[in-house]
Scaffold this motif. Structure first.
Motif, PDB file in Angstrom:
ATOM      1  N   HIS A 161       1.653  20.029  -4.942  1.00  0.00           N
ATOM      2  CA  HIS A 161       1.048  18.698  -4.859  1.00  0.00           C
ATOM      3  C   HIS A 161       2.084  17.600  -5.066  1.00  0.00           C
ATOM      4  N   GLY A 162       3.360  17.948  -4.880  1.00  0.00           N
ATOM      5  CA  GLY A 162       4.430  16.997  -5.123  1.00  0.00           C
ATOM      6  C   GLY A 162       4.620  15.998  -3.987  1.00  0.00           C
ATOM      7  N   VAL A 163       5.442  14.990  -4.239  1.00  0.00           N
ATOM      8  CA  VAL A 163       5.777  13.996  -3.212  1.00  0.00           C
ATOM      9  C   VAL A 163       7.287  13.973  -3.011  1.00  0.00           C
ATOM     10  N   TRP A 164       7.654  13.800  -1.764  1.00  0.00           N
ATOM     11  CA  TRP A 164       9.060  13.705  -1.378  1.00  0.00           C
ATOM     12  C   TRP A 164       9.311  12.256  -0.968  1.00  0.00           C
ATOM     13  N   LEU A 165      10.225  11.582  -1.641  1.00  0.00           N
ATOM     14  CA  LEU A 165      10.536  10.184  -1.364  1.00  0.00           C
ATOM     15  C   LEU A 165      11.885  10.102  -0.658  1.00  0.00           C
ATOM     16  N   ALA A 166      11.838   9.861   0.656  1.00  0.00           N
ATOM     17  CA  ALA A 166      13.063   9.776   1.453  1.00  0.00           C
ATOM     18  C   ALA A 166      13.419   8.305   1.645  1.00  0.00           C
ATOM     19  N   MET A 167      14.561   7.906   1.094  1.00  0.00           N
ATOM     20  CA  MET A 167      15.025   6.519   1.177  1.00  0.00           C
ATOM     21  C   MET A 167      15.883   6.363   2.433  1.00  0.00           C
ATOM     22  N   LYS A 168      15.481   5.416   3.275  1.00  0.00           N
ATOM     23  CA  LYS A 168      16.159   5.218   4.557  1.00  0.00           C
ATOM     24  C   LYS A 168      16.496   3.741   4.760  1.00  0.00           C
ATOM     25  N   GLY A 169      17.507   3.500   5.579  1.00  0.00           N
ATOM     26  CA  GLY A 169      17.812   2.132   5.965  1.00  0.00           C
ATOM     27  C   GLY A 169      16.857   1.692   7.067  1.00  0.00           C
ATOM     28  N   LYS A 170      16.926   2.387   8.194  1.00  0.00           N
ATOM     29  CA  LYS A 170      16.034   2.099   9.323  1.00  0.00           C
ATOM     30  C   LYS A 170      14.709   2.855   9.144  1.00  0.00           C
ATOM     31  N   PRO A 171      13.681   2.493   9.928  1.00  0.00           N
ATOM     32  CA  PRO A 171      12.381   3.163   9.795  1.00  0.00           C
ATOM     33  C   PRO A 171      12.406   4.668  10.062  1.00  0.00           C
TER      34      PRO A 171
END
Length: 208
Positions: A161-171
């Motif tokens: 039930h975890g979340v993955w937070l992917a930080m990006k510059g562009k969408p």
């Protein structure tokens, strides 16, 4: 820029993000920034050299995802000098955090930062992401690879039930078809980092 100006820049940024951090967190964040700056002269840990830019591009950029962090454990994959992992550990203590990077110099810095800042429950490992073991409620990754590669290498670490937070510059629209089977995009947020004109986006993923 003198220390009081850096502190003011950071405090204004924290307020603009609408965050309420623990007492003393801003001072500890600037202690981390100063340590990073000092080590950077020898170890070349980040291309950002200017202290004011470090506050914006490293500290505030990392803090911008804080409202989306959840759970009791977090793995920061490809953390580099601790971004966003160490910043999140200071801003929201009490979570078990694993910092992962394959670069030995960066991991040496991480261990010194953990020791200097007295960060409990935080540890750093030198490893390829695919060789790390464990299960984490939250995983952060700051633009170190495509979504396909990130999840291909580290997807096994995400709790059911975890979340993955992917930080990006562009969408990162062009990366969405590459999301591996078993994972899905849950949400996408445009982040507004105070003082930063460049685009920042956060993609929230989970198990399908």
């Amino acid at each position: 820029m003198n220390p009081s100006s850096l502190h003011e820049r950071l405090e204004h940024g924290i307020a603009a993000l609408g965050l309420a951090l623990p007492a003393g967190a801003a001072d500890r964040l600037l202690t981390y920034q100063a340590l990073l700056q000092r080590w950077n002269g020898t170890y070349n840990l980040t291309a950002v050299r200017d202290p004011a830019e470090m506050v914006t591009r490293h500290l505030l950029d990392s803090l911008a995802i804080l409202p989306y962090v959840q759970g009791e454990s977090l793995a920061d994959l490809g953390t580099g000098p601790g971004l966003p992992g160490i910043v999140l550990a200071i801003a929201a203590p009490g979570r078990h955090i694993l910092l992962v990077d394959s670069n030995g110099k960066k991991v040496r810095f991480l261990r010194e930062a953990i020791r200097t800042l007295g960060l409990e429950g935080v540890r750093a490992v030198q490893s390829r992401v695919e060789e790390v073991e464990g299960s984490f409620d939250c995983i952060t990754a700051r633009a170190f690879a495509s979504l396909a590669d990130m999840l291909g290498w580290g997807g096994h670490l995400l709790a059911p039930h975890g979340v993955w937070l992917a930080m990006k510059g562009k969408p990162a629209d062009e990366e969405l078809p590459g999301i591996p089977a078993g994972f899905e995009l849950r949400a996408r947020h445009a982040l507004h980092v105070p003082g930063l004109e460049a685009e920042r986006h956060l993609l929230v993923l989970g198990r399908a």
